[in-house]
Design a protein around this motif. Structure first.
Motif, mmCIF file in Angstrom:
data_model
loop_
_atom_site.group_PDB
_atom_site.id
_atom_site.type_symbol
_atom_site.label_atom_id
_atom_site.label_comp_id
_atom_site.label_asym_id
_atom_site.label_seq_id
_atom_site.Cartn_x
_atom_site.Cartn_y
_atom_site.Cartn_z
ATOM 1 N N LEU A 1 0.826 -1.201 0.000
ATOM 2 C CA LEU A 1 0.000 0.000 0.000
ATOM 3 C C LEU A 1 0.863 1.255 0.000
ATOM 4 O O LEU A 1 0.591 2.214 -0.740
ATOM 5 C CB LEU A 1 -0.921 -0.009 1.215
ATOM 6 N N LEU A 2 1.924 1.266 0.790
ATOM 7 C CA LEU A 2 2.796 2.431 0.850
ATOM 8 C C LEU A 2 3.511 2.669 -0.477
ATOM 9 O O LEU A 2 3.717 3.813 -0.890
ATOM 10 C CB LEU A 2 3.817 2.257 1.971
ATOM 11 N N THR B 1 -6.915 5.296 6.878
ATOM 12 C CA THR B 1 -7.502 4.298 7.767
ATOM 13 C C THR B 1 -7.016 2.901 7.418
ATOM 14 O O THR B 1 -6.697 2.097 8.311
ATOM 15 C CB THR B 1 -9.038 4.365 7.683
ATOM 16 N N ALA B 2 -6.936 2.595 6.118
ATOM 17 C CA ALA B 2 -6.493 1.262 5.692
ATOM 18 C C ALA B 2 -5.055 0.994 6.110
ATOM 19 O O ALA B 2 -4.721 -0.086 6.624
ATOM 20 C CB ALA B 2 -6.637 1.129 4.179
ATOM 21 N N GLY B 3 -4.186 1.979 5.895
ATOM 22 C CA GLY B 3 -2.787 1.806 6.281
ATOM 23 C C GLY B 3 -2.630 1.632 7.784
ATOM 24 O O GLY B 3 -1.875 0.771 8.247
ATOM 25 N N ALA B 4 -3.358 2.439 8.556
ATOM 26 C CA ALA B 4 -3.283 2.330 10.016
ATOM 27 C C ALA B 4 -3.872 1.011 10.497
ATOM 28 O O ALA B 4 -3.381 0.418 11.471
ATOM 29 C CB ALA B 4 -4.007 3.505 10.661
ATOM 30 N N ALA B 5 -4.924 0.528 9.820
ATOM 31 C CA ALA B 5 -5.558 -0.731 10.221
ATOM 32 C C ALA B 5 -4.605 -1.913 10.063
ATOM 33 O O ALA B 5 -4.597 -2.828 10.889
ATOM 34 C CB ALA B 5 -6.825 -0.954 9.407
ATOM 35 N N SER C 1 9.402 9.466 0.221
ATOM 36 C CA SER C 1 9.453 9.055 1.627
ATOM 37 C C SER C 1 8.430 7.963 1.913
ATOM 38 O O SER C 1 8.716 7.003 2.647
ATOM 39 C CB SER C 1 9.194 10.265 2.525
ATOM 40 N N LEU C 2 7.242 8.075 1.345
ATOM 41 C CA LEU C 2 6.237 7.030 1.517
ATOM 42 C C LEU C 2 6.722 5.710 0.948
ATOM 43 O O LEU C 2 6.553 4.643 1.559
ATOM 44 C CB LEU C 2 4.923 7.439 0.845
ATOM 45 N N GLN C 3 7.326 5.750 -0.220
ATOM 46 C CA GLN C 3 7.793 4.512 -0.836
ATOM 47 C C GLN C 3 8.975 3.914 -0.078
ATOM 48 O O GLN C 3 9.117 2.694 -0.009
ATOM 49 C CB GLN C 3 8.156 4.771 -2.291
ATOM 50 N N LEU C 4 9.809 4.758 0.515
ATOM 51 C CA LEU C 4 10.896 4.230 1.338
ATOM 52 C C LEU C 4 10.345 3.524 2.570
ATOM 53 O O LEU C 4 10.880 2.485 2.992
ATOM 54 C CB LEU C 4 11.831 5.367 1.750
ATOM 55 N N LEU C 5 9.270 4.051 3.140
ATOM 56 C CA LEU C 5 8.620 3.354 4.250
ATOM 57 C C LEU C 5 8.025 2.031 3.785
ATOM 58 O O LEU C 5 8.028 1.040 4.531
ATOM 59 C CB LEU C 5 7.528 4.232 4.862
ATOM 60 N N GLY C 6 7.517 2.015 2.559
ATOM 61 C CA GLY C 6 6.998 0.772 2.005
ATOM 62 C C GLY C 6 8.082 -0.277 1.862
ATOM 63 O O GLY C 6 7.894 -1.454 2.205
ATOM 64 N N LEU C 7 9.238 0.130 1.359
ATOM 65 C CA LEU C 7 10.362 -0.798 1.244
ATOM 66 C C LEU C 7 10.825 -1.266 2.625
ATOM 67 O O LEU C 7 11.220 -2.427 2.799
ATOM 68 C CB LEU C 7 11.511 -0.128 0.496
ATOM 69 N N LEU C 8 10.762 -0.383 3.609
ATOM 70 C CA LEU C 8 11.128 -0.759 4.965
ATOM 71 C C LEU C 8 10.167 -1.813 5.508
ATOM 72 O O LEU C 8 10.583 -2.768 6.181
ATOM 73 C CB LEU C 8 11.119 0.477 5.872
ATOM 74 N N CYS C 9 8.882 -1.664 5.196
ATOM 75 C CA CYS C 9 7.897 -2.673 5.594
ATOM 76 C C CYS C 9 8.264 -4.046 5.027
ATOM 77 O O CYS C 9 8.220 -5.068 5.724
ATOM 78 C CB CYS C 9 6.503 -2.273 5.108
ATOM 79 N N LEU D 1 -1.853 6.504 -5.887
ATOM 80 C CA LEU D 1 -3.239 6.498 -5.432
ATOM 81 C C LEU D 1 -3.678 7.879 -4.957
ATOM 82 O O LEU D 1 -4.799 8.312 -5.220
ATOM 83 C CB LEU D 1 -3.405 5.479 -4.303
ATOM 84 N N ILE D 2 -2.793 8.585 -4.255
ATOM 85 C CA ILE D 2 -3.133 9.927 -3.775
ATOM 86 C C ILE D 2 -3.359 10.870 -4.946
ATOM 87 O O ILE D 2 -4.309 11.656 -4.975
ATOM 88 C CB ILE D 2 -2.024 10.463 -2.862
#
Length: 509
Positions: free
Chosen positions: A85-86, A111-115, A170-178, A92-93
């Motif tokens: 998702l990240l 909400t989906a990401g936090a869930a 930055s969002l995509q880097l968090l996605g890769l971190l996930c 998507l945004i």
């Protein structure tokens, strides 16, 4: 008794879940605030959606634990989905921003990401509980890991990540971190869930292939799509750093500057063009007979400060600007760039109010050409407490001028602090002496101004007409505003924040 490997895995996942979740929230606050012009409600909206997602995720995680499905493989799946998702969020945004109900779609994404991370939290607590020690001790260690990650995440993201990379990247880097954090969970699952692991491995591979066309350095593409550009004009420059996002848009005569996606001025200094109402600056500079020390709060495009350098007798100019990105922007405009090389200029990258709390002496002229009264944190600049601080920083005979952006309450507040207060257009001019008495000398004073050794206003009919119009200025008095107001005016204070909430944008002013 659970193997120590699983307990340690729970601590590891708990830390990174907190780190990624709060980092993602920081970026979402920036993007929602940017997309919807920095209204004070942006943070509350993001927080509401984020907490709703955590609550929903916690319910799902609890049920998975009750069904004995709180396993390392389940944790890996959740991280895979969160990372996917990240990685897709920038696209998507950008898509959601142009759809009807765009704010609702963005809130669904939050909400989906936090869930997904909220679902993981009860699972890691289940994995982290050990029979070899007290339940309270094992849970507290898992919880401590999460708190540690939740603390470090905003610090690293807000101070380092967003200063080095655009929001989309930055969002995509968090996605890769996930995805990276899911690897240890998958490795632990290898020992006990080989069948499930084989299935997950295929899914990982297929998802990786599907994501390849989408996962690429987005740069500032996301913020460019969200950025305000009147009439579809091209964006000339966009700068992101940990202080915020600023950009400039090409105009017919000069460029329009936006701070936080809100109009923040133009690059024009020409009185004859006056498309940014620069006559307010010319008027100000004719109201003080001999300003030596000048303080400017809010640099923006630098057009106003550039004009200040033309005033005869100015010895020093202190500029307080919270975003150093404006310096980079000013450098790109040849007619404004000399400002930064003026030896009289001292630029302080700081918050204007915090800077004023320290004793810097007194100033003959203080100019605060700042943002709209309805934006988040505008009260810090328009409150009675701020104006009292400014009055203390004014030298005898000094003049203070600030942009009230047509807020009647801001104008009224100034009259509660300064005995002589007037308004011209959206600007309020205040002092301890009667400024109106200076208007007859306005024309002669402005004629003395020189910029780079040349008269500020050439001796031509066009400029003569512009100067004559300015010389005929009539101030608006507070009594007239009070009489025309449909409601009683109120004093803006640090506590009531009325310009942001009670009488903010979209309400009766």
């Amino acid at each position: 008794m659970k193997p120590k490997t699983i307990v340690h895995l729970a601590w590891f996942l708990s830390f990174w879940t907190g780190f990624i979740s709060l980092s993602e929230e920081i970026i979402w606050v920036r993007l929602i605030s940017f997309a919807y012009e920095s209204t004070p409600r942006a943070f509350a909206v993001v927080l509401t959606a984020f907490l709703a997602g955590i609550a929903l995720g916690a319910i799902v995680g609890k049920r998975l634990s009750e069904k004995q499905r709180a396993t390392p493989l389940t944790a890996a799946w959740l991280l895979l989905l969160a990372g996917t998702l990240l990685l897709l969020l920038p696209n998507l945004i950008a898509w959601a921003r142009v759809q009807p109900g765009s704010i609702f779609l963005m809130l669904v994404m939050i909400t989906a990401g936090a869930a997904l991370k909220g679902t993981l939290f009860p699972i890691v607590h289940h994995l982290g509980s050990s029979l070899s020690q007290s339940l309270g001790q094992s849970v507290s260690r898992t919880y401590f890991s999460n708190i540690l990650g939740s603390t470090l995440g905003p610090l690293v993201t807000g101070l380092i990540l967003l200063d080095a990379f655009p929001s989309g990247t930055s969002l995509q880097l968090l996605g890769l971190l996930c995805l990276a954090v899911s690897i240890p969970a998958l490795s632990v699952a290898l020992r006990s869930e080989r069948r499930g692991l084989n299935h997950a491995a295929w899914v990982y591979g297929l998802c990786a292939l599907a994501l390849l066309p989408w996962v690429h350095p987005t740069g500032d593409n996301l913020t460019r799509r969200l950025a305000m550009a009147p009439d579809g004009a091209p964006i000339r420059m966009l700068i992101e750093n940990r202080h915020g996002i600023i950009h400039s848009v090409q105009g017919p005569h000069d460029d329009i500057v936006f701070g936080g996606n809100v109009y923040d001025g133009r690059t024009n200094t020409d009185l004859a063009i006056n498309d940014n109402l620069i006559d307010r600056a010319y008027l100000l500079y004719g109201l003080h007979p001999n300003p030596r020390r000048v303080l400017v709060i809010g640099l923006s495009s630098g057009a106003w400060t550039r004009l200040i350098t033309s005033i005869p007798g100015v010895q020093s100019i202190d500029v307080v600007e919270i975003n150093p990105g404006y310096l980079q922007m000013i450098r790109s405009y040849p007619h404004l760039a000399p400002l930064l090389d003026d030896p009289r200029l001292r630029i302080h990258i700081d918050d204007g109010r915090r800077w004023l709390r320290r004793d810097h002496g007194q100033f003959d002229l203080i100019v605060m050409n700042t943002t709209f009264h309805w934006r988040a944190n505008a009260t810090n600049l328009l409150s009675r407490e701020m104006m009292q601080m400014i009055r203390q920083a004014l030298a005898p005979g000094g003049v203070f001028a600030f942009n009230a952006t047509d807020s009647r309450d801001a104008f009224y507040t100034a009259t509660q602090v300064f005995p002589f207060t007037y308004r011209f257009r959206s600007f309020v001019y205040t002092a301890d002496h009667d400024l109106a008495a200076q208007l007859p000398y306005l024309r002669d004073r402005i004629r003395q101004f020189q910029l780079d050794g040349q008269p500020l206003l050439p001796d031509t009919p066009v400029y003569e007409q512009a100067l004559a119009s300015l010389a005929g200025t009539q101030f608006t008095r507070i009594e007239q505003v009070v009489a025309e107001s449909p409601r009683p005016l109120m004093t803006v204070t640090d506590q009531n924040m009325i310009t942001e909430f009670r009488f903010g944008r979209g309400t009766e002013e």
